[in-house]
Design a protein around this motif. Structure first.
Motif, PDB file in Angstrom:
ATOM      1  N   LEU A  80     -28.958  36.472 -11.141  1.00 24.42           N
ATOM      2  CA  LEU A  80     -28.669  35.951 -12.486  1.00 24.42           C
ATOM      3  C   LEU A  80     -27.809  36.947 -13.245  1.00 24.42           C
ATOM      4  N   HIS A  81     -28.216  38.200 -13.204  1.00 20.97           N
ATOM      5  CA  HIS A  81     -27.478  39.226 -13.933  1.00 20.97           C
ATOM      6  C   HIS A  81     -26.055  39.370 -13.382  1.00 20.97           C
ATOM      7  N   ARG A  82     -25.937  39.283 -12.050  1.00 18.68           N
ATOM      8  CA  ARG A  82     -24.608  39.391 -11.434  1.00 18.68           C
ATOM      9  C   ARG A  82     -23.704  38.258 -11.938  1.00 18.68           C
ATOM     10  N   GLN A  83     -24.238  37.032 -11.898  1.00 20.76           N
ATOM     11  CA  GLN A  83     -23.418  35.885 -12.309  1.00 20.76           C
ATOM     12  C   GLN A  83     -23.123  35.902 -13.809  1.00 20.76           C
ATOM     13  N   LEU A  84     -24.106  36.314 -14.598  1.00 16.21           N
ATOM     14  CA  LEU A  84     -23.880  36.374 -16.046  1.00 16.21           C
ATOM     15  C   LEU A  84     -22.836  37.433 -16.377  1.00 16.21           C
ATOM     16  N   SER A  85     -22.898  38.566 -15.668  1.00 21.04           N
ATOM     17  CA  SER A  85     -21.915  39.623 -15.915  1.00 21.04           C
ATOM     18  C   SER A  85     -20.515  39.119 -15.604  1.00 21.04           C
ATOM     19  N   ALA A  86     -20.407  38.377 -14.488  1.00 20.14           N
ATOM     20  CA  ALA A  86     -19.089  37.850 -14.112  1.00 20.14           C
ATOM     21  C   ALA A  86     -18.551  36.948 -15.211  1.00 20.14           C
ATOM     22  N   VAL A  87     -19.430  36.134 -15.781  1.00 16.64           N
ATOM     23  CA  VAL A  87     -19.001  35.242 -16.862  1.00 16.64           C
ATOM     24  C   VAL A  87     -18.633  36.057 -18.097  1.00 16.64           C
ATOM     25  N   ALA A  88     -19.475  37.053 -18.420  1.00 15.19           N
ATOM     26  CA  ALA A  88     -19.223  37.869 -19.612  1.00 15.19           C
ATOM     27  C   ALA A  88     -17.884  38.584 -19.512  1.00 15.19           C
ATOM     28  N   ASP A  89     -17.544  39.048 -18.286  1.00 11.08           N
ATOM     29  CA  ASP A  89     -16.278  39.761 -18.104  1.00 11.08           C
ATOM     30  C   ASP A  89     -15.079  38.847 -18.351  1.00 11.08           C
ATOM     31  N   ARG A  90     -15.288  37.569 -18.111  1.00 11.81           N
ATOM     32  CA  ARG A  90     -14.166  36.642 -18.314  1.00 11.81           C
ATOM     33  C   ARG A  90     -14.036  36.181 -19.757  1.00 11.81           C
ATOM     34  N   LEU A  91     -15.003  36.546 -20.608  1.00 14.13           N
ATOM     35  CA  LEU A  91     -14.964  36.122 -22.004  1.00 14.13           C
ATOM     36  C   LEU A  91     -14.301  37.192 -22.853  1.00 14.13           C
ATOM     37  N   ASP A  92     -13.463  36.775 -23.803  1.00  9.26           N
ATOM     38  CA  ASP A  92     -12.843  37.778 -24.659  1.00  9.26           C
ATOM     39  C   ASP A  92     -13.647  37.948 -25.944  1.00  9.26           C
ATOM     40  N   MET A  93     -14.951  38.137 -25.774  1.00 11.47           N
ATOM     41  CA  MET A  93     -15.799  38.467 -26.920  1.00 11.47           C
ATOM     42  C   MET A  93     -16.966  39.318 -26.419  1.00 11.47           C
ATOM     43  N   ASP A  94     -17.641  39.983 -27.360  1.00 16.96           N
ATOM     44  CA  ASP A  94     -18.801  40.783 -26.958  1.00 16.96           C
ATOM     45  C   ASP A  94     -19.915  39.850 -26.512  1.00 16.96           C
ATOM     46  N   VAL A  95     -20.685  40.330 -25.540  1.00 15.83           N
ATOM     47  CA  VAL A  95     -21.781  39.513 -25.037  1.00 15.83           C
ATOM     48  C   VAL A  95     -23.044  40.354 -25.000  1.00 15.83           C
ATOM     49  N   GLU A  96     -24.180  39.740 -25.361  1.00 16.52           N
ATOM     50  CA  GLU A  96     -25.467  40.398 -25.102  1.00 16.52           C
ATOM     51  C   GLU A  96     -26.327  39.424 -24.312  1.00 16.52           C
ATOM     52  N   PHE A  97     -27.104  39.970 -23.393  1.00 10.92           N
ATOM     53  CA  PHE A  97     -28.049  39.148 -22.639  1.00 10.92           C
ATOM     54  C   PHE A  97     -29.442  39.392 -23.212  1.00 10.92           C
ATOM     55  N   VAL A  98     -30.071  38.353 -23.692  1.00 11.22           N
ATOM     56  CA  VAL A  98     -31.432  38.511 -24.205  1.00 11.22           C
ATOM     57  C   VAL A  98     -32.389  37.883 -23.199  1.00 11.22           C
ATOM     58  N   PHE A  99     -33.025  38.724 -22.400  1.00  8.94           N
ATOM     59  CA  PHE A  99     -33.992  38.227 -21.410  1.00  8.94           C
ATOM     60  C   PHE A  99     -35.376  38.246 -22.051  1.00  8.94           C
ATOM     61  N   VAL A 100     -36.080  37.141 -21.929  1.00  7.46           N
ATOM     62  CA  VAL A 100     -37.449  37.105 -22.449  1.00  7.46           C
ATOM     63  C   VAL A 100     -38.394  37.099 -21.260  1.00  7.46           C
ATOM     64  N   ASP A 101     -39.241  38.117 -21.168  1.00 10.48           N
ATOM     65  CA  ASP A 101     -40.250  38.065 -20.112  1.00 10.48           C
ATOM     66  C   ASP A 101     -41.488  37.395 -20.687  1.00 10.48           C
ATOM     67  N   ASP A 102     -41.769  36.211 -20.172  1.00 10.04           N
ATOM     68  CA  ASP A 102     -42.856  35.401 -20.712  1.00 10.04           C
ATOM     69  C   ASP A 102     -44.165  35.732 -19.989  1.00 10.04           C
ATOM     70  N   GLY A 103     -44.551  37.014 -20.034  1.00  6.98           N
ATOM     71  CA  GLY A 103     -45.811  37.427 -19.414  1.00  6.98           C
ATOM     72  C   GLY A 103     -45.871  37.176 -17.922  1.00  6.98           C
ATOM     73  N   SER A 104     -44.777  37.493 -17.209  1.00  9.61           N
ATOM     74  CA  SER A 104     -44.741  37.252 -15.766  1.00  9.61           C
ATOM     75  C   SER A 104     -45.828  38.033 -15.049  1.00  9.61           C
ATOM     76  N   ARG A 105     -46.296  37.462 -13.929  1.00  8.44           N
ATOM     77  CA  ARG A 105     -47.313  38.140 -13.131  1.00  8.44           C
ATOM     78  C   ARG A 105     -46.687  38.931 -11.980  1.00  8.44           C
ATOM     79  N   ASP A 106     -45.437  38.677 -11.697  1.00  3.31           N
ATOM     80  CA  ASP A 106     -44.775  39.459 -10.645  1.00  3.31           C
ATOM     81  C   ASP A 106     -43.998  40.605 -11.306  1.00  3.31           C
ATOM     82  N   ASN A 107     -43.044  41.199 -10.596  1.00  6.26           N
ATOM     83  CA  ASN A 107     -42.384  42.362 -11.202  1.00  6.26           C
ATOM     84  C   ASN A 107     -41.097  42.005 -11.956  1.00  6.26           C
ATOM     85  N   THR A 108     -41.048  40.803 -12.514  1.00  7.26           N
ATOM     86  CA  THR A 108     -39.899  40.390 -13.312  1.00  7.26           C
ATOM     87  C   THR A 108     -39.577  41.398 -14.416  1.00  7.26           C
TER      88      THR A 108
END
Ligand code: UDP
Ligand code: MG
Length: 323
Positions: free
Chosen positions: A19-47
Motif C-alpha cells: 500500500l505504501h509503495r503504491q501510494l508513494s508512487a501516486v504521491a510522486d506523480r502529484l504536484d502537491m504536498d501529500v500526507e498519508f494518515v494511517f489509522v490503526d484500528d486496534g489491529s491484533r497483528d503487527n499492523t
C-alpha cells in the motif's frame, strides 16, 4: 496545497508495504504536498509496528493509533478528523481501491468539484442499496465505495456531524455539495481476509436505515392499524353470526387472534426499541473513538485544516466528539 490520504487499517499487515509503495508512487506523480494518515484500528497483528516503521522512513506518513478496535466507520472518522489537507481522500488499506484513481480525483477536484467519489463500474446495485435508498430520504450513489475525495469545506462540515451511529456514505450523501463520480473496477484484496462479518454488514444496513429514516416506525403504525381493521371486521362477522343464530366455534379463532395480535405488538415494540436503543447511544454522547497514540507533526484534531496544522499536539487519550 496539501492532500491527505486516509486509510483505516485493521489486521492489514500483509498489505501495508505494498500500500505504501503504491501510494508513494501516486504521491510522486502529484504536484502537491501529500500526507498519508494511517489509522490503526486496534489491529491484533503487527499492523501498528509496520505503520510505525513506515512513519519512521517516510516523513509524509502519520499514524493515528486507536485504543482498541472501533470499526471501519469510526476509524475512517478518526482519520478524516486528523487529516490536515486542503482535500482529503479516504480509501481502504487492502488495495481493492486502485490508488492511481486518486490522480483522477485530484484532477476533478481542481475542476471545482467538492466531492469526487468512486463507484464500481458495471455492477448492478445490490438489493441492500436499493432498499436503503428506498427507505432513506437521501440517495447513496449505487455501488459507491468508501473511496472518495472531499474538499476541505466538506471535511469541515463532516467533522461537525456528531452522530454516533455512523453510516458515512449516507452522511456524505446528506451533505450534498458539488459532486461527480469516477468509475473503477474493484479488485481482489491484495492480502489478508475481509474483516467485515456478515453480522457487521447487517448491523451497518440496520444503522443506515435507522439513522436516516423513520419509515419503519410508520410501518409499525400501519401494521397496527391493519391489524385493528382486521379485528373489527372479525368482530362484525361475530356479531352478524350471533344475530343470525349461528353457533361460533370460538377456540381456534381466539387462539389465532391472540397469536396474530401478540405478534404484531411484539414486532412494533421491537421496531420502537431499536430506535430507543439508537437514541440511548446518541444521548450517552460517548466519543466515537479513543486515540492511544499519534505519530506525526503536532496537530489538534479539528474541523479546520489550516488552524489544525500548528496547534498543540494531540494528547494521548484524546477523543473525538468535542470539537
Ligand atoms: N477496517 C477497519 N476496522 C474494522 C474493519 C475493517 O479499519 O473493524 C478497515 C480494513 O482494514 C480495510 C477497510 O476497513 O482497510 C475495509 O475493510 P474490508 O476490506 O474488511 O471490507 P470490504 O472491503 O470487504 O468491504
Ligand atoms: Mg476490502
Amino acid at each position: 496545497m496539501l492532500l491527505s490520504i486516509v486509510t483505516p487499517c485493521y489486521n492489514e499487515s500483509g498489505n501495508i508495504a505494498e500500500l505504501h509503495r503504491q501510494l508513494s508512487a501516486v504521491a510522486d506523480r502529484l504536484d502537491m504536498d501529500v500526507e498519508f494518515v494511517f489509522v490503526d484500528d486496534g489491529s491484533r497483528d503487527n499492523t501498528l509496528v509496520l505503520l510505525k516503521e513506515v512513519a519512521q522512513r517516510d516523513p509524509r506518513a502519520r499514524v493515528v493509533s486507536l485504543s482498541r478496535n472501533f470499526g471501519h466507520q469510526a476509524a475512517l472518522t478518526a482519520g478524516i478528523q486528523h487529516a490536515a489537507g486542503d482535500a482529503v481522500v479516504v480509501m481502504d488499506a487492502d488495495l481493492q481501491h486502485p490508488p492511481e484513481l486518486i490522480l483522477d480525483f485530484v484532477a476533478r477536484w481542481r475542476e471545482g468539484y467538492d466531492l469526487v467519489y468512486a463507484y464500481r463500474e458495471g455492477v448492478k446495485p445490490r438489493l441492500g442499496y436499493r432498499l436503503i435508498n428506498a427507505l432513506m430520504k437521501i440517495t447513496v450513489p449505487a455501488e459507491s465505495a468508501d473511496f472518495r475525495l472531499m474538499d476541505r469545506k466538506m471535511v469541515d462540515a463532516f467533522c461537525r456531524m456528531p452522530e454516533r451511529a455512523r453510516f458515512i456514505r449516507g452522511m456524505i450523501a446528506w451533505l450534498g455539495f458539488k459532486q461527480i463520480g469516477v468509475g473503477y473496477t474493484d479488485r481482489q484484496r491484495f492480502a489478508g481476509q475481509r474483516s467485515y462479518t456478515l453480522r457487521q454488514t447487517a448491523r451497518m444496513a440496520l444503522y443506515a436505515v435507522l439513522a436516516f429514516s423513520s419509515i419503519p416506525l410508520r410501518a409499525a403504525a400501519v401494521l397496527g392499524l391493519a391489524t385493528l381493521g382486521l379485528g373489527l371486521l372479525y368482530a362484525a362477522y361475530i356479531l352478524y353470526a350471533w344475530f343470525a343464530g349461528h353457533t361460533i366455534q370460538g377456540w381456534t379463532a381466539q387462539t389465532m387472534t391472540i397469536l396474530i395480535l401478540g405478534g404484531v405488538q411484539l414486532v412494533c415494540l421491537g421496531v420502537i426499541a431499536e430506535y430507543i436503543g439508537r437514541i440511548f447511544e446518541e444521548v450517552k454522547h460517548r466519543p466515537l473513538y479513543v486515540v492511544r497514540e499519534w505519530i506525526g507533526p503536532p496537530r489538534t484534531p479539528a474541523g479546520t485544516a489550516h488552524a489544525t496544522r500548528d496547534r498543540q499536539p494531540v494528547a494521548a487519550g484524546d477523543v473525538s466528539g468535542e470539537w
